[in-house]
Write a protein that holds these residues in place. Structure first.
Motif, PDB file in Angstrom:
ATOM      1  N   VAL B 161     -11.069  -3.481  -2.474  1.00  0.00           N
ATOM      2  CA  VAL B 161     -10.318  -3.195  -3.694  1.00  0.00           C
ATOM      3  C   VAL B 161      -9.973  -4.497  -4.400  1.00  0.00           C
ATOM      4  O   VAL B 161     -10.136  -4.619  -5.620  1.00  0.00           O
ATOM      5  N   ALA B 162      -9.511  -5.462  -3.638  1.00  0.00           N
ATOM      6  CA  ALA B 162      -9.149  -6.751  -4.230  1.00  0.00           C
ATOM      7  C   ALA B 162     -10.350  -7.375  -4.929  1.00  0.00           C
ATOM      8  O   ALA B 162     -10.249  -7.878  -6.054  1.00  0.00           O
ATOM      9  N   LEU B 207      -3.706   0.212  -2.857  1.00  0.00           N
ATOM     10  CA  LEU B 207      -3.010  -0.292  -4.037  1.00  0.00           C
ATOM     11  C   LEU B 207      -1.517  -0.416  -3.758  1.00  0.00           C
ATOM     12  O   LEU B 207      -0.877  -1.397  -4.162  1.00  0.00           O
ATOM     13  N   ALA B 208      -0.986   0.569  -3.042  1.00  0.00           N
ATOM     14  CA  ALA B 208       0.430   0.504  -2.690  1.00  0.00           C
ATOM     15  C   ALA B 208       0.704  -0.750  -1.859  1.00  0.00           C
ATOM     16  O   ALA B 208       1.681  -1.470  -2.086  1.00  0.00           O
ATOM     17  N   VAL B 216      -0.621  -7.014  -6.903  1.00  0.00           N
ATOM     18  CA  VAL B 216      -0.937  -6.067  -7.969  1.00  0.00           C
ATOM     19  C   VAL B 216       0.379  -5.500  -8.488  1.00  0.00           C
ATOM     20  O   VAL B 216       1.335  -5.362  -7.737  1.00  0.00           O
ATOM     21  N   SER B 217       0.406  -5.202  -9.767  1.00  0.00           N
ATOM     22  CA  SER B 217       1.609  -4.571 -10.307  1.00  0.00           C
ATOM     23  C   SER B 217       1.198  -3.363 -11.139  1.00  0.00           C
ATOM     24  O   SER B 217       0.027  -3.058 -11.282  1.00  0.00           O
ATOM     25  N   GLY B 218       2.183  -2.719 -11.708  1.00  0.00           N
ATOM     26  CA  GLY B 218       1.898  -1.543 -12.516  1.00  0.00           C
ATOM     27  C   GLY B 218       1.967  -0.303 -11.657  1.00  0.00           C
ATOM     28  O   GLY B 218       1.460  -0.267 -10.549  1.00  0.00           O
ATOM     29  N   ILE B 222      -1.548   2.900 -14.179  1.00  0.00           N
ATOM     30  CA  ILE B 222      -1.820   1.536 -14.638  1.00  0.00           C
ATOM     31  C   ILE B 222      -1.979   0.566 -13.475  1.00  0.00           C
ATOM     32  O   ILE B 222      -1.145   0.513 -12.573  1.00  0.00           O
ATOM     33  N   VAL B 223      -3.085  -0.166 -13.490  1.00  0.00           N
ATOM     34  CA  VAL B 223      -3.334  -1.188 -12.484  1.00  0.00           C
ATOM     35  C   VAL B 223      -3.395  -2.543 -13.169  1.00  0.00           C
ATOM     36  O   VAL B 223      -4.185  -2.744 -14.089  1.00  0.00           O
TER      37      VAL B 223
END
Lengths: 240, 240
Positions: B161-162, B207-208, B216-218, B222-223
């Motif tokens: 993912v990264a 993502l969490a 990561v934020s949002g 939204i990513v």
DNA sequence: CGTGTCGTTGAGGCCTGTCAACCTACGTGG
DNA sequence: CCACGTAGGTTGACAGGCCTCAACGACACG
């Protein structure tokens, strides 16, 4: 006529010519230019890793015998083979241009390369027919890499191994490196592991399973395809 | 002078020109030829899949807005995204030439394409400078695909993912589609899943985790990338 | 307010990695 | 001829990562 072609293709660069011809028509002049290209030969031992060809003048390297690969070493130290290089393949240009400072070339089997000086090759590849063929060749390499992405992303271990074997056998057969797809493949189990993103232990289990299913034959170090069609189905993609 | 360039690059094909320019110098004449190319526009809805552009005359399609991808559907029905297509990217030629009868084009977000007739584009791309740039572009695409292979083969879910996020952000930023790498990315979680070979459930968890790590934020749909450097490290390959 | 899309969270199971031991084949040197 | 080392393959036990299934929540839209 056919005779003539055969004659042209038996030289040192016969496999290179055969490969380029798979992607576009070459003129008689192109073929002669390649055949007569200046080159120097370099031998490499097994397990040697090349990160930078320090050759003067800078040269286009073509594998003439053996087996090599492009690979990326992840930060945990494990190696991922991103592309197998067969005799006739470029090693540091065009469809096998290594990703700067990230990708290296690993020699999997004692190999020999022909180094053609850059400017000589630039002249050879200047013709319209060569340009077209080389362009098509690189486009094909990109597409082929994407099919590997699909295999790694969606396939389970069995499918990944099946895909790799199919893919390699097809490429080798097309270039006359195997007389039939059932001939022994020049891979060790840890090569398969590095190419499929698995561990060699698990590759071993998958090969055992494929043997039991009658898709693969050969024991010990030897891997042979017993059932091409079945193996393609196992690969999980329509095409191989 | 800079002004002039800017003017040239704001047209419909501005992003295409910017992209090609990343791989080689274009002459003023090249730029004008592209800018003035004949084209027709086609709109596509979300989730539309194109397996064959039945357009007369045959055309080179360029994405001008939206988001699409090349994808392969495995025999179990799951889709693997093999390459994201951004505005300015070709969709059915050159660096994005679909693998015959296996790869399709999926529209991820309502998109518009410009279709340039084949023979018109052949004329445009005939110049030496364009040939060089396009050649380099395809070589780069092949290399880029191999880095994805490394990510899928060697990375765990978090790393995959990264890597995807880094890679996308870099491509978008380079083309001016993001003002900073921290801007929201136009991806839904199941797009990320299809590109990384994971399930959307697991992408959600990753993502969490990345959010908790501050990389990561949002929230919600939204990513956003919060820490580019950290995310590159998480991707596990030196480069992104 | 119903419907559909997308994201979130939990429980459980399978696939694959890890660790470890052993085996065969082969070459080398005493 | 045999002891020894090495490379590669084989097998088992166990743990962990990721998938599957399922339910629920948030939100947009007609």
């Amino acid at each position: 006529m056919l005779q003539l072609h055969t004659v042209h293709e038996v030289g040192l660069f016969g496999l290179l010519i055969a490969k380029i011809r798979m992607h576009g028509e070459l003129t008689e002049r192109d073929v002669i230019a390649i055949r007569d290209a200046p080159y120097s030969l370099v031998d490499y031992q097994r397990n040697h890793r090349i990160t930078n060809f320090r050759k003067v003048p800078r040269s286009v390297h073509v594998l003439t015998s053996g087996l090599a690969c492009l690979s990326i070493v992840a930060s945990d130290g494990r190696r991922q083979i991103t592309r197998l290089l067969l005799p006739g393949d470029f090693c540091n240009a065009f469809d096998a241009q290594p990703l700067a400072s990230l990708e290296g070339i690993d020699i999997l089997v004692p190999s020999r390369m022909a180094a053609i000086p850059d400017n000589a090759f630039r002249q050879i590849s200047g013709s319209v027919s060569m340009q077209h063929a080389l362009f098509a060749m690189v486009i094909d390499a990109a597409a082929s890499a994407r099919s590997v992405i699909a295999s790694l992303g969606r396939g389970d271990a069995r499918g990944r191994v099946a895909f790799l074997l199919c893919d390699l056998a097809q490429r080798m057969t097309a270039r006359g490196l195997l007389s039939t797809p059932g001939d022994p493949l020049p891979l060790r189990q840890d090569h398969i592991a590095d190419a499929t993103g698995l561990t060699s232990v698990h590759v071993n289990r998958m090969l055992a399973q494929l043997r039991q299913e009658g898709l693969v034959s050969g024991g010990g170090t030897i891997v042979q395809i017993a059932d091409v069609t079945g193996l393609r189905v196992a690969a999980g993609l329509q095409h191989c």
